[in-house]
Motif scaffolding. Structure first.
Motif, PDB file in Angstrom:
ATOM      1  N   TYR A 187       3.096   2.228   8.233  1.00 26.29           N
ATOM      2  CA  TYR A 187       3.338   2.933   9.891  1.00 26.29           C
ATOM      3  C   TYR A 187       3.428   1.968  10.561  1.00 26.29           C
ATOM      4  O   TYR A 187       2.970   0.215  10.695  1.00 26.29           O
ATOM      5  N   LYS A 188       4.302   2.546  12.378  1.00 24.02           N
ATOM      6  CA  LYS A 188       4.877   1.065  13.038  1.00 24.02           C
ATOM      7  C   LYS A 188       3.595   1.427  14.588  1.00 24.02           C
ATOM      8  O   LYS A 188       2.293   2.740  14.374  1.00 24.02           O
ATOM      9  N   ILE A 189       4.021   0.732  14.823  1.00 24.38           N
ATOM     10  CA  ILE A 189       3.134   1.289  16.950  1.00 24.38           C
ATOM     11  C   ILE A 189       3.345   2.538  17.744  1.00 24.38           C
ATOM     12  O   ILE A 189       4.382   2.804  17.536  1.00 24.38           O
ATOM     13  N   GLY A 190       2.251   3.371  17.305  1.00 24.80           N
ATOM     14  CA  GLY A 190       2.460   4.835  17.784  1.00 24.80           C
ATOM     15  C   GLY A 190       2.359   5.680  16.774  1.00 24.80           C
ATOM     16  O   GLY A 190       2.417   6.640  17.038  1.00 24.80           O
ATOM     17  N   SER A 191       1.673   4.743  16.017  1.00 19.79           N
ATOM     18  CA  SER A 191       2.212   6.179  14.831  1.00 19.79           C
ATOM     19  C   SER A 191       0.550   6.620  14.202  1.00 19.79           C
ATOM     20  O   SER A 191      -0.069   6.192  14.819  1.00 19.79           O
ATOM     21  N   LEU A 192       0.753   8.031  14.285  1.00 10.95           N
ATOM     22  CA  LEU A 192      -0.517   8.798  14.276  1.00 10.95           C
ATOM     23  C   LEU A 192      -1.469   8.960  12.655  1.00 10.95           C
ATOM     24  O   LEU A 192      -0.326   8.765  11.436  1.00 10.95           O
ATOM     25  N   VAL A 193      -2.949   8.138  12.345  1.00  8.37           N
ATOM     26  CA  VAL A 193      -2.899   7.929  11.232  1.00  8.37           C
ATOM     27  C   VAL A 193      -4.507   8.507  11.313  1.00  8.37           C
ATOM     28  O   VAL A 193      -5.011   8.970  12.204  1.00  8.37           O
ATOM     29  N   ASN A 194      -4.705   8.743  10.381  1.00  6.77           N
ATOM     30  CA  ASN A 194      -5.985   9.267  10.229  1.00  6.77           C
ATOM     31  C   ASN A 194      -6.236   9.158   8.714  1.00  6.77           C
ATOM     32  O   ASN A 194      -6.393   8.668   7.404  1.00  6.77           O
ATOM     33  N   SER A 195      -8.409   9.158   8.068  1.00  2.23           N
ATOM     34  CA  SER A 195      -8.290   8.985   7.021  1.00  2.23           C
ATOM     35  C   SER A 195      -7.720   9.692   5.714  1.00  2.23           C
ATOM     36  O   SER A 195      -7.450   9.267   4.625  1.00  2.23           O
ATOM     37  N   ASN A 196      -7.291  10.924   5.802  1.00  2.00           N
ATOM     38  CA  ASN A 196      -6.127  11.495   5.301  1.00  2.00           C
ATOM     39  C   ASN A 196      -4.857  11.040   4.995  1.00  2.00           C
ATOM     40  O   ASN A 196      -4.623  11.744   3.803  1.00  2.00           O
ATOM     41  N   THR A 197      -4.387   9.853   5.754  1.00  2.00           N
ATOM     42  CA  THR A 197      -3.179   9.430   5.571  1.00  2.00           C
ATOM     43  C   THR A 197      -2.523   9.389   3.763  1.00  2.00           C
ATOM     44  O   THR A 197      -3.579   8.999   3.261  1.00  2.00           O
ATOM     45  N   VAL A 198      -1.334   9.343   3.862  1.00  2.00           N
ATOM     46  CA  VAL A 198      -1.104   9.857   2.304  1.00  2.00           C
ATOM     47  C   VAL A 198      -0.789   7.776   1.806  1.00  2.00           C
ATOM     48  O   VAL A 198      -1.799   7.110   0.749  1.00  2.00           O
ATOM     49  N   GLN A 199      -0.262   7.330   2.941  1.00  2.00           N
ATOM     50  CA  GLN A 199       0.151   5.967   2.982  1.00  2.00           C
ATOM     51  C   GLN A 199      -1.088   5.589   3.401  1.00  2.00           C
ATOM     52  O   GLN A 199      -1.623   5.522   4.279  1.00  2.00           O
ATOM     53  N   PRO A 200      -1.240   4.099   2.790  1.00  2.00           N
ATOM     54  CA  PRO A 200      -2.145   2.944   3.266  1.00  2.00           C
ATOM     55  C   PRO A 200      -1.384   2.364   4.082  1.00  2.00           C
ATOM     56  O   PRO A 200       0.065   2.137   5.114  1.00  2.00           O
ATOM     57  N   LEU A 201      -1.913   1.835   5.154  1.00  2.00           N
ATOM     58  CA  LEU A 201      -1.696   0.711   6.541  1.00  2.00           C
ATOM     59  C   LEU A 201      -1.323   0.008   6.181  1.00  2.00           C
ATOM     60  O   LEU A 201      -0.128  -0.616   6.448  1.00  2.00           O
ATOM     61  N   THR A 202      -1.616  -1.189   5.061  1.00  2.00           N
ATOM     62  CA  THR A 202      -1.227  -1.661   4.511  1.00  2.00           C
ATOM     63  C   THR A 202      -2.258  -2.341   3.706  1.00  2.00           C
ATOM     64  O   THR A 202      -3.109  -1.693   3.004  1.00  2.00           O
ATOM     65  N   THR A 203      -1.743  -3.705   2.149  1.00  2.00           N
ATOM     66  CA  THR A 203      -2.403  -3.574   0.840  1.00  2.00           C
ATOM     67  C   THR A 203      -2.882  -5.404   1.514  1.00  2.00           C
ATOM     68  O   THR A 203      -1.403  -6.138   1.757  1.00  2.00           O
ATOM     69  N   VAL A 204      -4.095  -5.777   1.398  1.00  2.00           N
ATOM     70  CA  VAL A 204      -4.494  -7.667   1.030  1.00  2.00           C
ATOM     71  C   VAL A 204      -4.391  -7.601  -0.070  1.00  2.00           C
ATOM     72  O   VAL A 204      -5.551  -7.131  -0.732  1.00  2.00           O
ATOM     73  N   SER A 205      -3.758  -8.286  -0.601  1.00  2.00           N
ATOM     74  CA  SER A 205      -3.372  -9.232  -2.250  1.00  2.00           C
ATOM     75  C   SER A 205      -4.314 -10.073  -2.485  1.00  2.00           C
ATOM     76  O   SER A 205      -3.506 -11.304  -1.279  1.00  2.00           O
ATOM     77  N   ASN A 206      -5.624 -10.323  -2.599  1.00  2.00           N
ATOM     78  CA  ASN A 206      -6.018 -11.695  -2.938  1.00  2.00           C
ATOM     79  C   ASN A 206      -5.520 -12.268  -3.919  1.00  2.00           C
ATOM     80  O   ASN A 206      -5.159 -12.043  -5.082  1.00  2.00           O
ATOM     81  N   ILE A 207      -4.535 -13.819  -4.014  1.00  2.00           N
ATOM     82  CA  ILE A 207      -3.534 -14.228  -5.241  1.00  2.00           C
ATOM     83  C   ILE A 207      -4.261 -15.465  -5.255  1.00  2.00           C
ATOM     84  O   ILE A 207      -3.436 -16.064  -5.671  1.00  2.00           O
ATOM     85  N   ASN A 208      -5.724 -15.772  -4.495  1.00  2.00           N
ATOM     86  CA  ASN A 208      -5.530 -17.174  -4.835  1.00  2.00           C
ATOM     87  C   ASN A 208      -6.173 -17.215  -6.347  1.00  2.00           C
ATOM     88  O   ASN A 208      -5.682 -18.047  -7.297  1.00  2.00           O
ATOM     89  N   ASN A 209      -6.172 -16.580  -7.179  1.00  2.00           N
ATOM     90  CA  ASN A 209      -6.450 -16.362  -9.033  1.00  2.00           C
ATOM     91  C   ASN A 209      -5.386 -15.184  -8.826  1.00  2.00           C
ATOM     92  O   ASN A 209      -5.135 -13.661  -8.824  1.00  2.00           O
ATOM     93  N   ILE A 210      -4.775 -15.037 -10.482  1.00  2.00           N
ATOM     94  CA  ILE A 210      -4.195 -14.248 -10.651  1.00  2.00           C
ATOM     95  C   ILE A 210      -4.125 -13.508 -11.954  1.00  2.00           C
ATOM     96  O   ILE A 210      -4.588 -13.839 -12.705  1.00  2.00           O
ATOM     97  N   TYR A 211      -4.580 -12.119 -12.699  1.00  2.00           N
ATOM     98  CA  TYR A 211      -4.141 -11.619 -13.823  1.00  2.00           C
ATOM     99  C   TYR A 211      -2.721 -11.500 -13.749  1.00  2.00           C
ATOM    100  O   TYR A 211      -1.778 -10.564 -13.750  1.00  2.00           O
TER     101      TYR A 211
END
Length: 378
Positions: A187-211
């Protein structure tokens, strides 16, 4: 004279036939005339480290989906895709003026409620001396106290409303819940979002350790258990998608206690430190688990040939004649050698090189190869 001539001709014939027969006799040493030299290896048990490779899928220590908790338009984006972020760092700002208005309304309601409490307190203070002097009934004082308690409760409710309004207003700034790397931003600037939006705004991956997740079938799991002889699985290696060995060793920490009846496999997980964030979540690789075999029978891969999916070697008998012999090899033997599980015995000799030019039952002149030179690569 004729008798002498016949006898002489017979003698000459015998000598000629004898010379032809001698020419066909094998040469000294038991090798046929024209036999070629071939390098021969005597099979002896030796210690060998066999590597078992398993395809793996790599995930970060945390993969957190960032979703909005309120309705609104994306007003600002503070990060870019693939950038590293710290816990608490701002990611997005959502424009939602209604929450600012709710805060102002709640603040005004607190002022009104506070004024009501002050007025109720004044009423109690006014009635109390009159009750003490017997001028008015004590019920008037009790009524004033009840009114004061009601106004105080209303003030508490107004303060709670303000707290909720401020919380909602705080949701307009979306922060990172963990250290990690930003994923895609759909989603870019100006996009309408809410708690029921299908896609997340983004994903944060903590990769200090990997599985690294990988699976073993039932046979592989049993072989692994037997090879490590009940001990802990040794440190494992991660081979990246570009065939480069990851510099940090990993540890197999968890394993499923059950075999998946649909796939017949056991799911396992290896953990690796990833201090430089080289490996990203969603990557693929190969887990390499070493196992030491104390008395392995090793055959160079170049000494084998394949017929209809089966492995064969040329075995040398006591008459220096070669015979093709099927061997059973271990899965994931790896390297330049096969680990033989059946078909060969210690002390037997096989042809090391040039097997492509040999034929079944052919006699050769064997040249015993040095085992040290053969296994030097190991």
């Amino acid at each position: 004279m004729n008798i002498f001539r016949n006898w002489l001709w017979t003698l000459v014939s015998i000598v000629f036939i004898s010379s032809c027969t001698d020419a066909k006799k094998p040469a000294a040493g038991g090798a046929a005339a024209g036999a070629k030299d071939y390098s021969v290896l005597e099979i002896t048990p030796r210690s060998f480290v066999v590597n078992a490779d398993y395809p793996a899928i790599i995930e970060g220590q945390q993969n957190v989906e960032i979703r909005p908790k309120i309705d609104g338009y994306i007003e600002r984006i503070f990060v870019d895709e693939g950038s590293s972020v710290k816990k608490g760092q701002r990611l997005f700002q959502i424009s939602a003026p209604q929450y600012e208005q709710e805060v102002r309304t709640a603040q005004a309601n607190i002022s009104i409620a506070q004024a009501d409490v002050n007025a109720a307190e004044m009423e109690v203070n006014k009635v109390r001396p009159l009750v003490e002097k017997g001028i008015v009934s004590k019920y008037v004082l009790e009524s004033a106290n009840f009114a004061l308690q009601s106004k105080q409760a209303a003030l508490s409710q107004a303060r709670a409303t303000l707290s909720n309004a401020r919380t909602n207003l705080g949701y307009t700034i979306v922060t990172s819940p963990a250290n990690g790397v930003i994923g895609t931003i759909p989603y870019k600037i100006g996009s309408l979002v809410n708690s029921n939006t299908v896609q997340p705004l983004t994903t944060v991956s903590n990769i200090n350790n990997i599985y690294a997740y990988f699976s073993l079938n039932e046979k592989q799991a049993l072989d692994l258990s037997l090879n490590i002889k009940g001990a802990h699985i040794p440190p494992v290696t991660l081979i990246l998608a570009n065939s480069v060995e990851f510099p940090h060793k990993g540890k197999v920490e968890t394993a499923s206690g059950l075999i998946n009846t649909e796939t017949g496999s056991i799911r396992m997980r290896a953990t690796f430190a990833n201090p430089d964030n080289v490996v990203r979540s969603g990557s693929s690789g190969t887990i390499r688990i070493p196992a030491t075999l104390d008395s392995a029978l090793l055959v160079p891969q170049r000494s084998t040939f394949e017929i209809q999916g089966k492995k064969f070697v040329f075995l040398l008998d006591t008459a220096n004649t070669v015979k093709s012999t099927e061997i059973r090899i271990r899965e994931n033997s790896g390297g330049q050698f096969f680990v033989v599980e059946g078909g060969l015995k210690p002390g037997e000799k096989i042809v090391v090189e040039g097997v492509a030019s040999l034929r079944e039952g052919e006699k050769i002149i064997p040249k015993i190869a040095s085992t040290d030179s053969i296994y030097r690569a190991h």
